[in-house]
Enzyme design. Structure first.
Site, PDB file in Angstrom:
ATOM      1  N   HIS A 137       0.778  -1.326   0.125  1.00 29.52           N
ATOM      2  CA  HIS A 137      -0.013  -0.039  -0.008  1.00 29.52           C
ATOM      3  C   HIS A 137       0.733   1.022  -0.006  1.00 29.52           C
ATOM      4  O   HIS A 137       0.561   2.231  -0.745  1.00 29.52           O
ATOM      5  CB  HIS A 137      -0.915  -0.139   1.140  1.00 29.52           C
ATOM      6  N   ARG A 183       3.806  -9.776  -0.818  1.00 29.07           N
ATOM      7  CA  ARG A 183       4.144  -8.315  -1.191  1.00 29.07           C
ATOM      8  C   ARG A 183       4.115  -7.364  -0.063  1.00 29.07           C
ATOM      9  O   ARG A 183       4.648  -6.478  -0.371  1.00 29.07           O
ATOM     10  CB  ARG A 183       3.030  -8.044  -2.103  1.00 29.07           C
ATOM     11  N   ARG A 200     -12.540  -5.671 -15.054  1.00 29.70           N
ATOM     12  CA  ARG A 200     -12.071  -6.768 -14.514  1.00 29.70           C
ATOM     13  C   ARG A 200     -13.348  -7.152 -13.689  1.00 29.70           C
ATOM     14  O   ARG A 200     -14.036  -6.404 -12.737  1.00 29.70           O
ATOM     15  CB  ARG A 200     -10.881  -6.680 -13.446  1.00 29.70           C
ATOM     16  N   GLU A 235      -2.328 -13.815 -13.946  1.00 29.03           N
ATOM     17  CA  GLU A 235      -1.574 -13.624 -12.727  1.00 29.03           C
ATOM     18  C   GLU A 235      -0.866 -14.897 -12.159  1.00 29.03           C
ATOM     19  O   GLU A 235       0.036 -14.780 -11.360  1.00 29.03           O
ATOM     20  CB  GLU A 235      -2.770 -13.118 -11.649  1.00 29.03           C
ATOM     21  N   ASN A 274       1.718  -7.698 -10.346  1.00 28.69           N
ATOM     22  CA  ASN A 274       1.835  -7.806  -8.897  1.00 28.69           C
ATOM     23  C   ASN A 274       1.852  -9.086  -8.342  1.00 28.69           C
ATOM     24  O   ASN A 274       2.569  -9.740  -7.614  1.00 28.69           O
ATOM     25  CB  ASN A 274       0.800  -6.951  -8.103  1.00 28.69           C
ATOM     26  N   ASP A 275       0.573  -9.648  -8.750  1.00 30.37           N
ATOM     27  CA  ASP A 275       0.292 -11.392  -8.110  1.00 30.37           C
ATOM     28  C   ASP A 275       1.306 -12.247  -9.013  1.00 30.37           C
ATOM     29  O   ASP A 275       1.774 -13.214  -8.664  1.00 30.37           O
ATOM     30  CB  ASP A 275      -1.125 -11.517  -8.556  1.00 30.37           C
ATOM     31  N   CYS A 300      -1.384  -4.486 -16.621  1.00 31.13           N
ATOM     32  CA  CYS A 300      -2.090  -3.595 -15.839  1.00 31.13           C
ATOM     33  C   CYS A 300      -1.457  -3.716 -14.494  1.00 31.13           C
ATOM     34  O   CYS A 300      -2.156  -3.057 -13.430  1.00 31.13           O
ATOM     35  CB  CYS A 300      -3.574  -4.027 -15.945  1.00 31.13           C
ATOM     36  N   ARG A 323     -11.157  -1.898 -11.369  1.00 27.85           N
ATOM     37  CA  ARG A 323     -11.389  -2.630 -10.360  1.00 27.85           C
ATOM     38  C   ARG A 323     -12.748  -2.653  -9.626  1.00 27.85           C
ATOM     39  O   ARG A 323     -13.070  -2.003  -9.153  1.00 27.85           O
ATOM     40  CB  ARG A 323     -10.345  -2.579  -9.407  1.00 27.85           C
TER      41      ARG A 323
END
Length: 560
Positions: free
Chosen positions: A186, A448, A324, A414, A437-438, A485, A288
């Protein structure tokens, strides 16, 4: 402290100033602290402090907007949790003081989150911040926060709570350095949204003395103590050059030799549209939609969903809007959906499309709302499913989308298995979008939010670049597009490498768009391909970044 510290650079730019530490010390209530006998009054005092904290967090979120608003609103809901309030009241009724009751009740929640798998465990820091803010109010202590200063400074902390990061004033805080966090935490995401140079996962942050002059490089992750004037001048010049290049960048994304690479925005809802449009987004690469569903007792109705989706589609007539579908589960449980069986590791359990396959009526309702929202908007709607693992998943989603009237159904990459078998998935998916990210988290088995695993959370890991290359190559052979993305797209240097790997579009937080556009305009496609090849040949993430930079000399003036 050593002359130079090394952490993970998560937000490009340079900041120079004296170190100041975050005010985080909150006195803990005595384990035996009891109230004076009026349990009702004490419980009301606890409830008031909880509500005041929730209101403060919500107001901070409204001022910050974007990703910060979503994170802070989630924290506000923690403070307003009815089950927590009931637990606090019971402890007060048993004689505990308000501060002690809050601290003990939240300790129970903390233990539950810490043991609920990596995704939910990552929210422990957010919960601790809420607890400290409530307890400080009850004990008459200063609420944790950023220190005051008459001069711009570098903020140094063990970690930054979202409430702190979201309201940082770039006029006062020129950069920040934290011991904890990771490239996709975050803290990192909010730093990028604010355009603040930032270094996280920096083990030596605790050794920095108050007042030490620091030069922070948010690209390389280097933090220099008492640097030479020449180093400060060079870093400052590069920072000015980046700002100027970003301000001058206009038009669609393309390389210097005209290779088009559409630059899109990641959004959480209509409130993020002004920033996307202001920064020249050519469309939306990741909507999202789960933020419309989270933290409510009932699912949003058909008309509410249609209105939210239509607002975004109408903002980009003729442009692409990639939505998504509901990515629930793991760290995003939904109160109105029946829970799955207890999962020892929710991040590897039933989330995204896996949950929707168990609850198809929820997905069908969302797809129907999207199909209706698209009508007469002139936008090009693409709908993708998260957490797709194999061709069977892709075929199931494509059938559900077609039944609802969705013309363009795709998938997110992902899961490493999906990247390796993209050629099979391409027989059912119209397009692909890589969530770096994933993909990085799963490929390197590194949560993460765990600071000690920073180098494994880095999308510059050559193995992750191999997976991106495999996906892009397979989809190109099948005549499909393959975008990115994830947060990796917001790194200007890495954006050029992704282009060289064959990625066909890049989507990121809106504030990152101008500098990525400027970086692409300074390089040619052949150079991007050479940089991608050099990065994949490297042994680790730091070597990969350096090898890529050597192939892209046009970015040197930007300090990238």
């Amino acid at each position: 402290m050593p002359e130079t510290l090394k952490g993970a650079g998560v937000s490009p730019g340079a900041g120079y100033g004296p170190a100041k530490r975050l005010v985080r010390d909150v006195p803990q209530p005595d384990p035996d602290a009891r109230h004076g006998g009026d349990a009702a009054a004490e419980a009301d005092r606890a409830a008031a402090a909880m509500e005041e904290t929730a209101r403060d967090l919500s107001e901070r979120g409204e001022r910050a907007g974007g990703d910060a608003a979503e994170v802070l609103n989630a924290q506000a809901l923690m403070a307003r949790d009815p089950a927590l309030a009931d637990d606090v009241r019971k402890r007060v009724d048993a004689g505990a003081s308000a501060a002690r009751a809050v601290s003990e009740a939240m300790a129970v929640y903390r233990q539950m989150l810490a043991g609920a798998g990596e995704y939910l465990a990552a929210r422990v820091a957010d919960l601790d911040d809420v607890r400290d803010r409530i307890v400080a109010r009850l004990m008459g202590a200063p609420v944790p926060g950023v220190p005051d200063s008459d001069v711009p400074f570098v903020l140094v902390a063990g970690d930054l709570a979202p409430a702190d990061t979201a309201v940082l004033d770039p006029e006062r805080v020129v950069a920040f350095v934290t011991r904890e966090g990771g490239p996709t935490s975050h803290t990192a995401i909010l730093a990028r949204s604010l355009g603040l140079p930032a270094v996280v996962a920096c083990p030596g942050a605790d050794t920095v003395a108050e007042g030490t002059m620091l030069l922070v490089d948010g690209a390389t992750g280097e933090v220099a103590a008492d640097p030479e004037p020449g180093a400060v001048e060079a870093a400052t010049a590069a920072s000015r050059a980046r700002a100027a290049a970003a301000a001058q960048s206009t038009g669609p994304g393309r390389t210097a030799d005209g290779h088009g690479i559409p630059l899109l925005a990641n959004i959480g809802g209509p409130k993020d549209l002004p920033a996307a449009l202001e920064n020249g987004a050519e469309g939306v690469g990741l909507y999202r939609t789960e933020f419309l569903f989270l933290d409510r007792a009932d699912a949003p109705g058909h008309e509410e969903q249609v209105a939210a989706y239509r607002t975004v589609l109408e903002a980009f007539p003729g442009g692409r809007v990639v939505v998504r579908t509901l990515d629930a589960g793991a760290d995003k449980p939904l109160e109105f959906l029946p829970a799955a069986a207890e999962e020892p590791n929710p991040a590897l359990g039933e989330r995204g499309l896996r949950m929707m396959r168990r609850l198809p009526e929820t997905l069908d309702a969302q797809l129907s709302a999207l199909a209706e929202a698209e009508r007469d908007t002139g936008a090009y709607l693409q709908v993708m499913a998260p957490m797709v693992t194999d061709a069977e998943d892709a075929a199931w989603f494509a059938a559900a989308a077609a039944k609802a009237g969705i013309q363009h159904a795709g998938v997110m990459i992902e899961v490493p298995a999906a990247a390796l078998r993209a050629r099979h998935i391409a027989t059912h998916a119209d397009f692909f979008s890589i969530g770096t990210n994933d993909l990085t988290q799963y490929a390197c088995a590194a949560d993460r939010e765990t600071a000690g695993l920073g180098r494994f959370q880095d999308p510059w890991q050559p193995a992750v670049l191999d997976l991106v290359a495999a996906s892009a190559s397979s989809t190109a052979e099948a005549g499909r597009s393959c975008g990115v993305c994830g947060e990796a797209a917001a790194d200007p240097l890495l954006a050029c490498v992704l282009t060289g790997l064959g990625v066909t579009s890049l989507s990121m937080g809106a504030s990152a768009l101008p500098l990525v556009r400027a970086a692409l305009a300074r390089v040619e496609l052949a150079q991007c391909r050479a940089a991608a090849e050099a990065a994949r040949a490297a042994r680790g993430p730091e070597e990969a970044r350096k090898a890529a930079a050597e192939q892209l000399p046009g970015l040197a003036e930007l300090g990238l």
